[in-house]
Motif scaffolding. Structure first.
Motif, PDB file in Angstrom:
ATOM      1  N   GLN A  69      70.952  46.507  10.884  1.00 23.39           N
ATOM      2  CA  GLN A  69      71.106  47.078  12.215  1.00 23.39           C
ATOM      3  C   GLN A  69      70.682  48.691  11.838  1.00 23.39           C
ATOM      4  OE1 GLN A  69      71.873  45.471  14.249  1.00 23.39           O
ATOM      5  NE2 GLN A  69      74.113  45.037  14.841  1.00 23.39           N
ATOM      6  N   ALA A  70      70.980  49.048  10.730  1.00 25.62           N
ATOM      7  CA  ALA A  70      70.193  50.616  10.407  1.00 25.62           C
ATOM      8  C   ALA A  70      68.872  50.455  10.905  1.00 25.62           C
ATOM      9  CB  ALA A  70      70.570  51.229   9.356  1.00 25.62           C
ATOM     10  N   ILE A  71      68.053  49.511  10.285  1.00 28.14           N
ATOM     11  CA  ILE A  71      66.559  49.751  10.221  1.00 28.14           C
ATOM     12  C   ILE A  71      66.105  49.220  11.398  1.00 28.14           C
ATOM     13  CG2 ILE A  71      64.534  49.100   8.857  1.00 28.14           C
ATOM     14  CD1 ILE A  71      66.096  49.049   6.223  1.00 28.14           C
ATOM     15  N   ASP A 104      70.774  47.614  16.207  1.00 28.27           N
ATOM     16  CA  ASP A 104      71.204  48.611  17.261  1.00 28.27           C
ATOM     17  C   ASP A 104      71.624  50.033  17.057  1.00 28.27           C
ATOM     18  OD1 ASP A 104      74.087  46.971  18.528  1.00 28.27           O
ATOM     19  OD2 ASP A 104      73.541  48.092  16.419  1.00 28.27           O
ATOM     20  N   TRP A 105      71.413  50.255  15.679  1.00 27.28           N
ATOM     21  CA  TRP A 105      71.743  51.706  15.334  1.00 27.28           C
ATOM     22  C   TRP A 105      70.704  52.715  15.732  1.00 27.28           C
ATOM     23  CZ3 TRP A 105      73.937  52.276   9.723  1.00 27.28           C
ATOM     24  CH2 TRP A 105      75.027  51.282   9.445  1.00 27.28           C
ATOM     25  N   ARG A 106      70.453  53.087  17.301  1.00 28.57           N
ATOM     26  CA  ARG A 106      69.549  53.742  17.834  1.00 28.57           C
ATOM     27  C   ARG A 106      70.083  54.627  18.894  1.00 28.57           C
ATOM     28  NH1 ARG A 106      68.041  50.016  20.689  1.00 28.57           N
ATOM     29  NH2 ARG A 106      68.281  47.963  19.756  1.00 28.57           N
ATOM     30  N   LEU A 120      80.026  45.246  12.742  1.00 28.62           N
ATOM     31  CA  LEU A 120      78.705  45.677  12.603  1.00 28.62           C
ATOM     32  C   LEU A 120      77.784  44.956  13.641  1.00 28.62           C
ATOM     33  CD1 LEU A 120      78.902  45.661   8.870  1.00 28.62           C
ATOM     34  CD2 LEU A 120      77.884  47.639  10.053  1.00 28.62           C
ATOM     35  N   GLY A 121      78.366  44.527  14.776  1.00 25.66           N
ATOM     36  CA  GLY A 121      77.789  44.356  15.919  1.00 25.66           C
ATOM     37  C   GLY A 121      77.075  42.776  16.087  1.00 25.66           C
TER      38      GLY A 121
END
Lengths: 249, 249
Positions: A242-244, A247-249, A106-107
């Motif tokens: 991460q989603a909000i 780095d989930w971009r 999850l980074g």
């Protein structure tokens, strides 16, 4: 990355990765490649070191004690290191390994075991955490291996937070927080440096919760209306961060 | 729920729960309470049945073969059942148990094993899945036990989706989708009936992905820039759905 690279063995090394140079692997990695995976001269392997991206390499020697590789070409550029700090109360044995593996997937940028009142595990081998982090990075094609910080007592962590972490905010999943969506609480942290702390299986004690909630750098969030086991809360918490705002971009 | 109830044994039963009535437990549950947990007459237990909320009960007989309880009072009202459908390609043994447990913790309504091209496990015992779901609900104080639907081939599931599920949308984490935040894709589904499907460890095949992406009821999302193992994707996917448009309110 082309699908053909996805099935190649992938190993973490400390050395610099420069096209046209040679590299000799450690005994353990040599044994793994030559004896376990039975790779031979000419076979391809992917190497990474956390600095130079992922590189295609070819075996020039398949000796079980001493595999040598030629560094051929970079196939994936280096991803920037993550700034996300992640602290968790260590669980026992394979569940501990799991917590580290999921954090890498999850980074997370830094992993730190935090000793709390209800923490089950009191003796930690840092080498075990590092080995798990490296292996998880190898298996999930993550190009940054998180730093493993030394185990720390919760009180010491919190008392020294501002001095150590500056303006970093600390998110914690508060079981006492009324069920709500963490989206707005997290949106307000967009662009800021953040950390997430996950408590042990029994949760934080009442005194620990009171202390956390009283600190100005702490941001309590809810992870929904149900009780989550520590390992579920870890993945759920990291995923929503991460989603909000991550780095989930 | 008051903290004092949090440490009481909690068991799922099929029978109605009505104040002032008596209930006799199954052999297995009687053995567990009387022999393993060593509860005796007068001790308190929490029962739930998925319909009537959680009830405080007291032992009136502590026979190892046949524990009897008086149903005293409701301590938590029944939570509404979840509408969230969750399909996943079954993994092997304890990882399969894990997938079911995490789905219960994250408030899923229906669990259905889905056989895909790269699915590792081909024989499933429905009783095992149900037993895991019940145990997870007991341990995490979840008052609804998800329905376990029979294993189904992916093609059959997709071909029959509209007939079986009507207007339900199907979210799937597409490894081929460029990394992005799933927030906006999920926001657009707010108020709609949805499902999530998680592929096997090797992911969906190219043909399966193409088929999924071509269907109008399917909504591909990204779960970030890194490869996630199937069990990580399961928890991450369910968490972001519940956090953004689900019951984390």
């Amino acid at each position: 990355m082309p699908r053909s690279h996805a099935s190649l063995p992938r190993l973490f090394v400390e050395a610099d990765l420069v096209a046209g140079t040679q590299l000799t692997l450690s005994k353990d990695q040599s044994l793994y490649l030559a004896a376990v995976l039975r790779r031979t001269v000419g076979d391809a392997v992917v190497l990474f070191n956390g600095r130079d991206g992922a590189w295609l390499c070819k075996l020039t020697s398949d000796s079980k004690k001493s595999v040598a590789l030629e560094i051929v070409e970079q196939i994936v550029p280096q991803t920037p290191p993550s700034d996300l700090w992640y602290g968790f109360a260590p669980l026992k044995s394979e569940r501990l390994d799991y917590m580290v593996q999921k954090a890498v997937e999850l980074g997370v940028g830094t992993i730190q075991p935090v000793m709390t009142q209800f923490t089950q595990l009191h003796r930690l081998k840092p080498e075990r955490l590092s080995a798990n982090a490296v292996e998880a990075a190898e298996q999930c094609e993550v190009l940054n291996v998180p730093q493993i910080a030394p185990a720390i007592d919760l009180d010491v962590l919190l008392d020294g937070w501002v001095e150590t972490h500056g303006d970093r905010k600390l998110v914690f999943a508060d079981e006492g927080e009324a069920s709500s969506s963490p989206v707005s609480a997290l949106e307000q942290l967009r662009g800021q440096r953040i950390g997430l702390i996950i408590g042990p299986e029994g949760g934080f004690s009442d005194a620990e919760r009171e202390k956390l909630r009283a600190l100005t750098f702490v941001v309590p969030i809810s992870l929904g209306p149900r009780i989550l086991r520590a390992d579920t809360a870890a993945v759920a918490g990291l995923a929503v961060i991460q989603a909000i705002i991550g780095d989930w971009r």
